[in-house]
Design a protein around this motif. Structure first.
Motif, PDB file in Angstrom:
ATOM      1  N   PHE A 172       0.812  -1.210   0.000  1.00  0.00           N
ATOM      2  CA  PHE A 172       0.000   0.000   0.000  1.00  0.00           C
ATOM      3  C   PHE A 172       0.851   1.270   0.000  1.00  0.00           C
ATOM      4  CE2 PHE A 172      -2.885  -3.187   1.770  1.00  0.00           C
ATOM      5  CZ  PHE A 172      -4.031  -2.944   1.052  1.00  0.00           C
ATOM      6  N   ASP A 196      -1.350  12.397  -7.884  1.00  0.00           N
ATOM      7  CA  ASP A 196      -1.547  11.464  -6.772  1.00  0.00           C
ATOM      8  C   ASP A 196      -2.700  11.910  -5.882  1.00  0.00           C
ATOM      9  OD1 ASP A 196       0.607  10.011  -7.684  1.00  0.00           O
ATOM     10  OD2 ASP A 196       2.055  11.013  -6.378  1.00  0.00           O
ATOM     11  N   ASP A 224      -5.327 -10.013  -5.753  1.00  0.00           N
ATOM     12  CA  ASP A 224      -4.036  -9.339  -5.909  1.00  0.00           C
ATOM     13  C   ASP A 224      -3.276  -9.302  -4.588  1.00  0.00           C
ATOM     14  OD1 ASP A 224      -4.626  -8.895  -8.565  1.00  0.00           O
ATOM     15  OD2 ASP A 224      -5.446  -6.885  -8.212  1.00  0.00           O
ATOM     16  N   PRO A 236       4.192   1.618  -2.941  1.00  0.00           N
ATOM     17  CA  PRO A 236       3.795   2.046  -4.301  1.00  0.00           C
ATOM     18  C   PRO A 236       2.685   3.082  -4.315  1.00  0.00           C
ATOM     19  CG  PRO A 236       2.844  -0.101  -3.812  1.00  0.00           C
ATOM     20  CD  PRO A 236       3.715   0.250  -2.637  1.00  0.00           C
ATOM     21  N   ASN A 237       2.223   3.536  -3.127  1.00  0.00           N
ATOM     22  CA  ASN A 237       1.169   4.552  -3.031  1.00  0.00           C
ATOM     23  C   ASN A 237      -0.108   4.074  -3.725  1.00  0.00           C
ATOM     24  OD1 ASN A 237      -0.029   6.930  -2.287  1.00  0.00           O
ATOM     25  ND2 ASN A 237       0.755   8.086  -4.034  1.00  0.00           N
ATOM     26  N   GLN A 238      -0.617   2.902  -3.272  1.00  0.00           N
ATOM     27  CA  GLN A 238      -1.814   2.303  -3.864  1.00  0.00           C
ATOM     28  C   GLN A 238      -2.908   2.187  -2.814  1.00  0.00           C
ATOM     29  OE1 GLN A 238      -0.482  -0.737  -7.304  1.00  0.00           O
ATOM     30  NE2 GLN A 238       0.083  -1.424  -5.273  1.00  0.00           N
ATOM     31  N   ARG A 239      -4.144   2.176  -3.297  1.00  0.00           N
ATOM     32  CA  ARG A 239      -5.309   2.022  -2.431  1.00  0.00           C
ATOM     33  C   ARG A 239      -6.315   1.123  -3.121  1.00  0.00           C
ATOM     34  NH1 ARG A 239      -7.643   7.490  -0.072  1.00  0.00           N
ATOM     35  NH2 ARG A 239      -8.693   5.929   1.180  1.00  0.00           N
ATOM     36  N   ASN A 240      -7.219   0.549  -2.334  1.00  0.00           N
ATOM     37  CA  ASN A 240      -8.332  -0.244  -2.857  1.00  0.00           C
ATOM     38  C   ASN A 240      -7.831  -1.377  -3.758  1.00  0.00           C
ATOM     39  OD1 ASN A 240      -9.796   1.686  -1.543  1.00  0.00           O
ATOM     40  ND2 ASN A 240     -10.567   2.692  -3.363  1.00  0.00           N
ATOM     41  N   LEU A 241      -7.102  -2.314  -3.162  1.00  0.00           N
ATOM     42  CA  LEU A 241      -6.572  -3.454  -3.898  1.00  0.00           C
ATOM     43  C   LEU A 241      -7.511  -4.641  -3.751  1.00  0.00           C
ATOM     44  CD1 LEU A 241      -2.799  -3.215  -2.912  1.00  0.00           C
ATOM     45  CD2 LEU A 241      -3.941  -2.292  -4.924  1.00  0.00           C
ATOM     46  N   ASP A 283      -8.298  -1.880   1.928  1.00  0.00           N
ATOM     47  CA  ASP A 283      -7.538  -0.643   2.053  1.00  0.00           C
ATOM     48  C   ASP A 283      -7.104  -0.504   3.503  1.00  0.00           C
ATOM     49  OD1 ASP A 283      -6.285   1.693   1.470  1.00  0.00           O
ATOM     50  OD2 ASP A 283      -8.098   2.932   1.463  1.00  0.00           O
TER      51      ASP A 283
END
Length: 480
Positions: free
Chosen positions: A35, A290, A47, A38-43, A101
């Motif tokens: 999270f 972002d 995955d 890589p600065n990701q949300r809602n995976l 998240d």
């Protein structure tokens, strides 16, 4: 905070329970890798399972097979349980697979753990400047005395005039290298903290939503009194303090002029020589990109919560109408039962009605209506003083030209997205041209529109300002 409040946090706070957990290193390392890194949300669930399987495989290979005996799916379910609340598990519209998240508490713990490593450079001067600027904005922006406001504006103008005169004389003050590095680190730190704050903003919105639902569910009074209580106290989602603050940030970020200015400032910051060796310098240009997905998700959460509250109020109205109809049916059935043997004496008593009394001379006399003549003749003048060419200066989008652009790009590739076509043939007519491309895609049997993916298109207006549009991904395929 006193002993009891701290002890209550120790016993019930999700972040504190994460730090006390036996597998906290595994959970935090995975959260950072999936999270925050890589600065990701809602995976999606699958995955995350694949990513956690890779982490578990590497750890078992070095620590032994019996180190983490549970499967990746079991770890995810355990971390998303309400008792732990390290992850938030929910479903999105049109998706059957659950989405995960980080919660706001977990994000705070990750930020704290990362700060334990220490920093090689701690910005201090830029923070002091930020404090002074915020304090000045707070004090002068809250001043109600016109004379004091004018004095402050005059002082600022005198300072600007003095700086301009200094530059005209050839003395140009330039920020030193350490000062530039100090401000750069403060900029990147504030940007990351702002991005992580959106999780807590969403959590505040959901907390406010639960409070409103409880108030609606337990309300015993009338429907109008309930609505007045909710909206007069501004406890609705958009009218709350959190909602108004977030709406102000959204309006500020959506301003085309401010977005263009922010983009230009970020571009110019990357060309400062003193920052050439700083890590992450090239990435600051994507700062606003972002922010936009995180802000849009928070905005979508506000819309969904507001819609759910409206549906809940509609259900209350339906139940109230159903209760009224039940009372009416009860009255009707009782009337039918006593129809043959009506009760003696007065059946019902009604309060007497007052007869309105008006003096004769208070009534106006009759006045016939007057017909007003209207001259409907139209005069034609040879010289109207209007340029008729303005009627023919309207532009239209040539779809044949757009089809030729698509064919030209597909000559060298099997397929191409709308962004690829816009790069090869820049947009010259803005949104009208984008809509025409979408029309061609819907009419073409070889083109597809992916509603689950997005792409950003940009174009430049005649005045030089930049415009952007985030639309669904369109893919054109070369006909076989």
């Amino acid at each position: 905070m006193d002993y009891f409040s701290i002890n209550a946090l120790r016993e019930g706070h999700a972040g504190w329970s994460l730090l006390r957990a036996q597998n906290a290193p595994l959970a935090l390392a995975f959260f950072m890798a999936a999270f925050t890194g890589p600065n990701q949300r809602n995976l999606g669930r699958q995955d995350l399972i694949d990513a956690l399987d890779d982490v578990l495989f590497a750890l078992r290979d070095s620590l032994g097979e019996d180190k983490f005996p549970r499967s990746a799916g079991e770890y995810l379910d355990d971390w998303a349980e309400p008792g732990r609340a390290w992850l938030r598990k929910f479903y999105t519209d049109g998706q059957d697979e659950p989405v995960y998240d980080l919660t706001a508490s977990t994000a705070d713990v990750i930020h704290w753990v990362e700060s334990l490593r220490g920093r090689d450079f701690v910005p201090t001067q830029s923070r002091l400047s930020s404090i002074f600027n915020l304090l000045k904005t707070l004090v002068h922006g809250s001043e109600t005395d016109p004379e004091a406001r004018l004095d402050e504006l005059q002082r600022q103008r005198d300072d600007i005039d003095a700086q301009m005169e200094q530059i005209r004389s050839g003395d140009i003050p330039v920020m030193s290298g350490p000062e530039a590095v100090d401000h750069f680190h403060q900029l990147t730190t504030s940007a990351k903290e702002l991005l992580s704050d959106f999780r807590e903003v969403e959590a505040n919105f959901r907390k406010l939503d639960r409070s409103l639902r409880e108030q609606i569910s337990l309300w015993e009074g009338g429907q109008g009194d309930l609505l007045e209580t909710i909206f007069s106290s501004q406890q609705d989602i958009s009218g709350s303090l959190q909602g108004r603050t977030f709406q102000g940030f959204w309006d500020y970020l959506m301003s085309p002029a401010l977005r263009t200015e922010l983009h230009e400032l970020l571009e110019r910051a990357t060309r400062i020589e003193a920052l050439a060796t700083q890590d992450g310098l090239a990435q600051i240009t994507s700062m606003q990109k972002d922010w936009l997905p995180a802000v849009e998700q928070t905005q979508s959460t506000v819309r969904q919560l507001s819609a759910q509250i409206r549906r809940l109020l509609d259900d209350k109205v339906f139940l109230e109408n159903k209760r009224i109809m039940a009372l009416i049916r009860n009255i009707e059935s009782g009337a039918v039962a006593v129809r043959g043997t009506p009760p003696t004496g007065p059946f019902a008593e009604l309060a007497g009605h007052d007869v309105p009394v008006a003096l004769p001379f208070e009534r106006p006399l009759y006045e016939p209506s007057r017909s007003t003549p209207i001259d409907d003749s139209v005069g034609v003048s040879e010289d109207l003083g209007v340029d008729a060419n303005a009627l023919f200066n309207q532009f239209y989008v040539d779809t044949a030209r757009l089809e030729a652009n698509i064919d030209a790009v597909l000559d060298g590739a099997e397929q191409a997205t709308l962004a690829d076509i816009a790069d090869a043939f820049p947009l010259s007519q803005g949104l009208a041209e984008i809509v025409s491309y979408f029309q061609l895609a819907t009419e073409s049997p070889t083109a597809t529109i992916d509603p689950h993916a997005a792409q950003t298109l940009s174009w430049t207006l005649p005045d030089g300002s930049l415009r952007e549009a985030t639309v669904e991904k369109v893919i054109f395929v070369r006909p076989s």
